[in-house]
Design an enzyme around this catalytic site. Structure first.
Site, PDB file in Angstrom:
ATOM      1  N   GLY A  48     -19.907  61.603 -97.970  1.00 45.97           N
ATOM      2  CA  GLY A  48     -20.776  62.404 -98.817  1.00 45.97           C
ATOM      3  C   GLY A  48     -21.417  61.722-100.000  1.00 45.97           C
ATOM      4  N   PHE A  50     -23.872  59.438-100.157  1.00 46.49           N
ATOM      5  CA  PHE A  50     -25.340  59.429-100.071  1.00 46.49           C
ATOM      6  C   PHE A  50     -25.880  60.812-100.459  1.00 46.49           C
ATOM      7  CE2 PHE A  50     -27.382  55.843 -97.395  1.00 46.49           C
ATOM      8  CZ  PHE A  50     -26.575  54.884 -97.959  1.00 46.49           C
ATOM      9  N   ASP A  67     -23.279  66.076 -90.278  1.00 45.99           N
ATOM     10  CA  ASP A  67     -22.244  65.165 -89.801  1.00 45.99           C
ATOM     11  C   ASP A  67     -21.371  65.896 -88.788  1.00 45.99           C
ATOM     12  OD1 ASP A  67     -21.156  62.278 -91.119  1.00 45.99           O
ATOM     13  OD2 ASP A  67     -19.746  63.314 -89.801  1.00 45.99           O
ATOM     14  N   ASP A  85     -23.227  67.473 -83.943  1.00 45.86           N
ATOM     15  CA  ASP A  85     -23.576  66.195 -83.328  1.00 45.86           C
ATOM     16  C   ASP A  85     -25.094  66.127 -83.186  1.00 45.86           C
ATOM     17  OD1 ASP A  85     -24.089  64.095 -81.514  1.00 45.86           O
ATOM     18  OD2 ASP A  85     -22.247  64.490 -80.389  1.00 45.86           O
ATOM     19  N   LYS A 147     -29.184  52.639 -91.359  1.00 50.00           N
ATOM     20  CA  LYS A 147     -28.313  51.463 -91.311  1.00 50.00           C
ATOM     21  C   LYS A 147     -28.223  50.995 -89.867  1.00 50.00           C
ATOM     22  CE  LYS A 147     -23.791  52.014 -91.741  1.00 50.00           C
ATOM     23  NZ  LYS A 147     -22.520  52.216 -92.467  1.00 50.00           N
TER      24      LYS A 147
END
Length: 192
Positions: A48, A50, A67, A85, A147
């Site tokens: 959490g 970010f 998430d 998901d 990322k």
């Protein structure tokens, strides 16, 4: 996750952030001004940090955090958490409900196996889904930060960024651990 002796972990604990990873986002934002008015989507939000930072930077609009795991953040106004998901149609539909978004951020990583080839492949597949989903919900001129793990097909991801964003950049923030093979790809001004 706090590890003794790690300056970023200690700083995160002192400053009330849930994880050291927040300093990667802070550095990138300070250099490239990610946030503007509008809704923000954080994909892979757990634990959490970010989302904590994004909520502080929210100018107008809402923050939507997604998430497969729960997160401990509970803001009263302009914050929605979707447990799900991103490969599921139901989760994608919920994400769309709150869009469009001026910024999508993702610090998500697949469960690692220790096999770099497998891990980079899993990271690639996860990021392709994030990108496809982002392209459905991003505003024109919106920004995307993901990322990625180096050592696989990450250049295919970068080429996709180059095709759809006016400005693209590969970034390795100082807070990335020395032995990590992660970097971030930033795309600004979606839709050229």
């Amino acid at each position: 996750m706090y590890h003794l002796g790690d300056e970023y972990s200690q700083k995160a604990k002192r400053e009330g952030y849930l994880a050291r990873s927040v300093y990667k986002l802070i550095e990138i934002n300070e250099k490239f001004s990610l946030f503007s008015s509008g809704n923000v989507l954080d994909i892979g939000a757990s634990p959490g940090s970010f989302s904590q930072y994004a909520y502080k930077k929210l100018k107008r609009g809402v923050l939507v955090s997604v998430d497969i795991n729960d997160i401990s953040l509970r803001y009263v106004n302009n914050f929605y958490f979707i447990k799900g998901d991103i490969f599921s149609d139901d989760t994608a539909s919920k994400i769309n409900k709150f869009g469009p978004y001026s910024l999508v951020i993702s610090d998500v990583a697949p469960k690692t196996t220790g096999n770099r080839l497998v891990d980079t492949s899993n990271s690639f597949n996860l990021n392709m889904r994030i990108i496809d989903l982002s392209f459905e919900v991003l505003l024109k001129k919106g920004n995307l930060l993901v990322k990625v793990f180096q050592g696989g097909d990450e250049m295919q991801i970068f080429k996709k960024f180059e095709k759809y964003f006016k400005f693209v950049k590969k970034i390795r923030p100082k807070a990335v651990r020395k032995n990590s093979f992660e970097i971030y790809f930033l795309g600004k001004s979606f839709g050229k």
